[in-house]
Design an enzyme around this catalytic site. Structure first.
Site, PDB file in Angstrom:
ATOM      1  CE  LYS A 153      62.881  32.705 -14.962  1.00 19.03           C
ATOM      2  NZ  LYS A 153      61.904  32.925 -13.848  1.00 19.03           N
ATOM      3  CG  ASN A 154      61.796  32.133 -10.416  1.00 16.96           C
ATOM      4  OD1 ASN A 154      62.265  32.634 -11.366  1.00 16.96           O
ATOM      5  ND2 ASN A 154      60.450  31.607 -10.374  1.00 16.96           N
ATOM      6  CB  CYS A 210      56.335  36.444 -18.297  1.00 16.59           C
ATOM      7  SG  CYS A 210      57.577  35.165 -18.824  1.00 16.59           S
ATOM      8  NE  ARG A 243      55.390  39.239 -13.097  1.00 16.32           N
ATOM      9  CZ  ARG A 243      56.094  38.500 -13.688  1.00 16.32           C
ATOM     10  NH1 ARG A 243      56.464  38.409 -14.683  1.00 16.32           N
ATOM     11  NH2 ARG A 243      56.804  38.160 -12.400  1.00 16.32           N
ATOM     12  CG  ASP A 247      56.095  29.869 -11.382  1.00 16.61           C
ATOM     13  OD1 ASP A 247      55.412  30.866 -12.090  1.00 16.61           O
ATOM     14  OD2 ASP A 247      57.219  30.077 -10.725  1.00 16.61           O
ATOM     15  NE  ARG A 300      62.855  35.784 -19.299  1.00 16.54           N
ATOM     16  CZ  ARG A 300      61.623  35.871 -18.670  1.00 16.54           C
ATOM     17  NH1 ARG A 300      60.436  35.665 -19.538  1.00 16.54           N
ATOM     18  NH2 ARG A 300      61.431  35.790 -17.382  1.00 16.54           N
TER      19      ARG A 300
HETATM   20  N1  EPU Z   1      52.137  41.834  -6.189  1.00 19.11           N
HETATM   21  C1  EPU Z   1      51.894  43.257  -5.952  1.00 19.11           C
HETATM   22  N2  EPU Z   1      52.677  44.059  -5.592  1.00 19.11           N
HETATM   23  C2  EPU Z   1      54.125  43.954  -5.392  1.00 19.11           C
HETATM   24  C3  EPU Z   1      54.368  42.393  -5.692  1.00 19.11           C
HETATM   25  C4  EPU Z   1      53.676  41.413  -6.026  1.00 19.11           C
HETATM   26  O1  EPU Z   1      50.558  43.607  -6.153  1.00 19.11           O
HETATM   27  O2  EPU Z   1      54.716  44.854  -5.052  1.00 19.11           O
HETATM   28  C5  EPU Z   1      51.418  40.784  -6.664  1.00 19.11           C
HETATM   29  C6  EPU Z   1      51.615  40.464  -8.056  1.00 19.11           C
HETATM   30  O3  EPU Z   1      51.111  41.251  -9.097  1.00 19.11           O
HETATM   31  C7  EPU Z   1      51.126  38.871  -8.102  1.00 19.11           C
HETATM   32  C8  EPU Z   1      51.316  38.371  -6.856  1.00 19.11           C
HETATM   33  O4  EPU Z   1      51.645  39.871  -5.975  1.00 19.11           O
HETATM   34  O5  EPU Z   1      49.554  39.185  -8.245  1.00 19.11           O
HETATM   35  C9  EPU Z   1      52.684  37.680  -6.437  1.00 19.11           C
HETATM   36  O6  EPU Z   1      53.486  38.213  -7.025  1.00 19.11           O
HETATM   37  P1  EPU Z   1      55.242  37.843  -6.545  1.00 19.11           P
HETATM   38  O7  EPU Z   1      55.524  39.237  -5.923  1.00 19.11           O
HETATM   39  O8  EPU Z   1      55.116  36.751  -5.336  1.00 19.11           O
HETATM   40  O9  EPU Z   1      55.706  37.229  -7.591  1.00 19.11           O
HETATM   41  P2  EPU Z   1      57.342  37.846  -8.227  1.00 19.11           P
HETATM   42  O10 EPU Z   1      58.272  37.949  -7.232  1.00 19.11           O
HETATM   43  O11 EPU Z   1      57.051  38.746  -9.374  1.00 19.11           O
HETATM   44  C10 EPU Z   1      58.079  35.338  -8.393  1.00 19.11           C
HETATM   45  C11 EPU Z   1      58.577  34.522  -9.649  1.00 19.11           C
HETATM   46  C12 EPU Z   1      57.428  34.083 -10.791  1.00 19.11           C
HETATM   47  C13 EPU Z   1      56.483  33.380  -9.727  1.00 19.11           C
HETATM   48  C14 EPU Z   1      55.986  34.111  -8.741  1.00 19.11           C
HETATM   49  C15 EPU Z   1      55.062  33.472  -7.755  1.00 19.11           C
HETATM   50  C16 EPU Z   1      60.890  35.337 -10.012  1.00 19.11           C
HETATM   51  C17 EPU Z   1      61.571  35.917 -10.781  1.00 19.11           C
HETATM   52  N3  EPU Z   1      59.619  35.143 -10.421  1.00 19.11           N
HETATM   53  O12 EPU Z   1      57.257  36.374  -9.334  1.00 19.11           O
HETATM   54  O13 EPU Z   1      58.078  33.140 -11.607  1.00 19.11           O
HETATM   55  O14 EPU Z   1      55.375  33.150 -10.715  1.00 19.11           O
HETATM   56  O15 EPU Z   1      57.076  34.746  -7.708  1.00 19.11           O
HETATM   57  O16 EPU Z   1      55.477  32.551  -7.197  1.00 19.11           O
HETATM   58  O17 EPU Z   1      61.242  34.956  -8.779  1.00 19.11           O
HETATM   59  C18 EPU Z   1      58.218  32.136 -13.825  1.00 19.11           C
HETATM   60  O18 EPU Z   1      59.287  31.633 -12.931  1.00 19.11           O
HETATM   61  O19 EPU Z   1      57.598  31.622 -14.706  1.00 19.11           O
HETATM   62  C19 EPU Z   1      57.741  33.230 -12.857  1.00 19.11           C
HETATM   63  C20 EPU Z   1      56.786  34.206 -13.462  1.00 19.11           C
END
Ligand code: EPU
Length: 421
Positions: free
Chosen positions: A23-24, A117, A122, A306, A398
Site C-alpha cells: 500500500k505505502n 488516519c 502529522r 505500523d 483503506r
Molecule cells: N514528520 C514531521 N514533519 C514532516 C513529516 C513527518 O514532523 O514534514 C514526523 C511525523 O509527524 C511523524 C514522523 O515524522 O512523527 C514520521 O513521519 P513520516 O513522514 O515518516 O510518515 P508518513 O510518510 O506520514 C508513512 C506511512 C505510514 C507510516 C510512516 C512511518 C504512507 C502513506 N504512510 O507515513 O503508514 O506509519 O510512514 O513509517 O506511506 C500506515 O500504513 O498505517 C501508515 C500510517
C-alpha cells in the site's frame, strides 16, 4: 446504517495466504506516474480504497486511468494543470504526493490539505522545506496549499527527521529540477526504493536510495514504463501475527523476509516457531506459553510503527508484562482502550503502553479508530470468545486488500453487515 465486520472467534486458521502489493509504495507510485510523458503500467496493485481515491484524483487531472484487477495503467498524455481541491484529497494522506509530482511537472500545484488516519499531529513541514529549497514559494489559505516556482533548481536538503513522505515527495519534485539535488538523512524504507525504481525506469537519474543520502540529477523528460510493486511488508507482518495468534499452520506467501526482520525476531523471542522458505514464511501454532517482549518503534530497519498496534493484540496473550514504546507517532495508542473493552489489561504511559498478559478476550462492539487499530481488532476478534463487531471498517478497507476473504480462506468465521448507529 454503519457497516461492521463481525468475527466469531476461536476458530483455528490453516492454509496459505498471499500478500498483496505494498500500500505505502502504491500510494506514491500512482502519483509518480503523472511525471511521465507516456503511459505507465503498474502491476501488483492492492484492491484497497486508497487506490480508488487516487484514481479519482488522477481523473480530475484528466489522466486516462484503467484499473483491471491488480493492474493499473495511468496515461498522463492529455493531463491538465487543474487544482486538486475536491473531497477526494481528504480521503487519504498520500494525496500529498501530488504536491511533489505536480510541482515537478508543472512548477505549480494547488492542493487541499491531505487527510488520512489520525495518529496525533502529522505535520508536513519537512516536505515544504524541501520544496522551498528547490525554489518553490508556498502560500496556505482556506486549507489549501499553493506551491509555485519559476524554475526548480537542485539543492542540498537535510531532513531533521528521516521522514518517508518527505523523502519521496522531494524526490518526485527533484527529478525535473535543474541540476543536482542531494537529500541528506533520507528515509530508507523499502517503499522509497520501490518509488525510485519506478522513476529510474521512467528515465530519472537517482543514486543512493536505501542509504542516508539520495542524489538526484534532474532530467527534462520521463517516459512511460512498466513496474511491479513490492509485497506489502505491513500486511505480511499482520498475517504473521494473525498466524501466531490464531493459526495451526499458516503459510504466508509473497514476502521479502529481509523487510520483516525486526518483527520476525520479536515473534521468535516470544516463542513463535517459523520457517522461512524462499518468499514464504510458515508459522506454526503455539503450544507453549508466549513470552512477553519489549518493543520500541523506529525508522526502517527498526520495528515498524505500523506493526506495533497488531502486535499489541498478540502481547495480550503473553505470560507477563510487555512494554511498547512509540518513537514515530507518540499518540498511536487508540487501539488500547478498544482492546481493553475486549478484556485486555493495557496501561497507557507517555508514548508507551504496558500490556499485562495473559488476558482472555471476549467479543463485543469495538471501533477501528485508524487502519492498524482495525488490524489489531481483527486479530483480537479471531482469538476472542464470542462475536466481535468492528465499526468504522472503512479504515481497514483503506489499507488491507480483501482481509475478510483472505481470512475466510484460512478458516475464520467473518461476515459483514449493517447496524443502526
Ligand atoms: N514528520 C514531521 N514533519 C514532516 C513529516 C513527518 O514532523 O514534514 C514526523 C511525523 O509527524 C511523524 C514522523 O515524522 O512523527 C514520521 O513521519 P513520516 O513522514 O515518516 O510518515 P508518513 O510518510 O506520514 C508513512 C506511512 C505510514 C507510516 C510512516 C512511518 C504512507 C502513506 N504512510 O507515513 O503508514 O506509519 O510512514 O513509517 O506511506 C500506515 O500504513 O498505517 C501508515 C500510517
Amino acid at each position: 446504517m454503519a457497516e461492521v465486520i463481525a468475527i466469531d472467534g476461536g476458530y483455528k486458521l490453516n492454509g496459505t495466504v498471499r500478500i498483496s502489493g505494498a500500500k505505502n509504495a502504491t500510494v506514491a507510485l500512482i502519483p509518480a506516474a503523472v511525471l511521465s510523458d507516456g503511459p505507465v503500467e503498474i502491476l501488483g496493485v492492492p484492491e484497497i480504497s486508497d487506490v480508488a481515491a487516487l484514481a479519482t484524483l488522477l481523473r480530475e487531472l484528466k489522466c486516462d486511468v484503467e484499473i483491471d484487477g491488480e493492474r493499473i495503467k495511468v496515461d498522463p498524455t492529455h493531463m491538465e494543470d487543474i487544482p486538486l481541491v475536491s473531497d477526494a484529497v481528504n480521503k487519504l494522506r498520500a494525496s500529498y504526493y501530488f504536491m511533489g509530482a505536480l510541482l515537478g511537472k508543472y512548477k505549480r500545484v494547488k492542493i487541499k490539505m491531505p487527510g488520512g488516519c489520525y495518529l496525533g499531529p502529522r505535520p508536513i513541514d519537512l516536505h515544504l522545506k524541501g520544496f522551498e529549497a528547490l525554489g518553490a514559494k508556498i502560500t496556505y489559505e482556506d486549507d489549501t496549499y499553493l506551491l509555485e516556482a519559476e524554475e526548480l533548481v537542485g539543492n542540498s536538503i537535510y531532513l531533521d527527521f528521516a521522514s518517508v513522505g518527505a523523502t519521496i515527495n522531494i524526490m518526485l519534485a527533484a527529478v525535473h529540477a535543474q541540476g543536482k539535488t542531494v537529500i541528506e538523512n533520507a528515509a530508507k524504507e523499502p517503499e522509497i526504493i520501490d518509488v525510485a525504481n519506478l522513476l529510474t525506469k521512467m528515465g530519472a537519474k537517482i543514486r543512493g536510495v536505501g542509504t542516508d543520502t539520495i542524489t538526484i540529477d534532474g532530467v527534462d523528460h520521463l517516459s512511460g514504463t512498466f513496474h511491479e510493486i513490492i509485497p506489502d511488508r505491513i500486511e505480511a507482518g499482520t498475517f504473521l501475527i494473525i498466524a501466531a495468534a490464531a493459526g495451526e499452520k499458516v503459510i504466508v506467501q509473497n514476502i521479502i523476509p529481509q523487510h520483516l526482520e525486526a518483527l520476525i525476531s520479536k515473534l521468535k523471542e516470544m516463542g513463535i516457531k517459523m520457517d522461512v522458505v524462499g518468499d514464504s514464511i510458515v508459522v506454526y501454532g503455539r503450544d507453549d506459553a508466549l513470552k512477553p517482549v519489549n518493543v520500541k518503534t523506529q525508522i526502517y530497519p527498526g520495528f515498524a510503527t505500523d506493526l506495533q498496534q497488531p502486535l499489541t493484540t498478540l502481547l495480550t496473550q503473553a505470560q507477563g508484562d510487555s512494554h511498547v514504546k512509540e518513537t514515530i507517532y507518540i499518540e498511536r495508542f487508540k487501539h488500547c482502550p478498544q482492546l481493553n473493552k475486549m478484556g485486555a489489561h493495557i496501561d497507557l504511559e507517555e508514548a508507551a503502553s504496558v500490556i499485562h498478559g495473559p488476558t482472555p478476550l471476549h467479543g463485543t462492539r469495538v471501533e477501528a479508530t485508524d487502519l492498524r487499530c482495525g488490524a489489531a481488532l481483527v486479530i483480537a476478534g479471531l482469538i476472542a470468545e464470542g462475536r466481535t463487531e468492528i465499526t468504522n471498517v472503512y479504515h481497514i478497507d483503506r489499507g488491507y486488500d480483501n482481509i475478510d476473504h483472505k481470512l475466510i480462506t484460512l478458516g475464520a468465521h467473518i461476515t459483514r453487515y449493517h447496524i443502526d448507529e
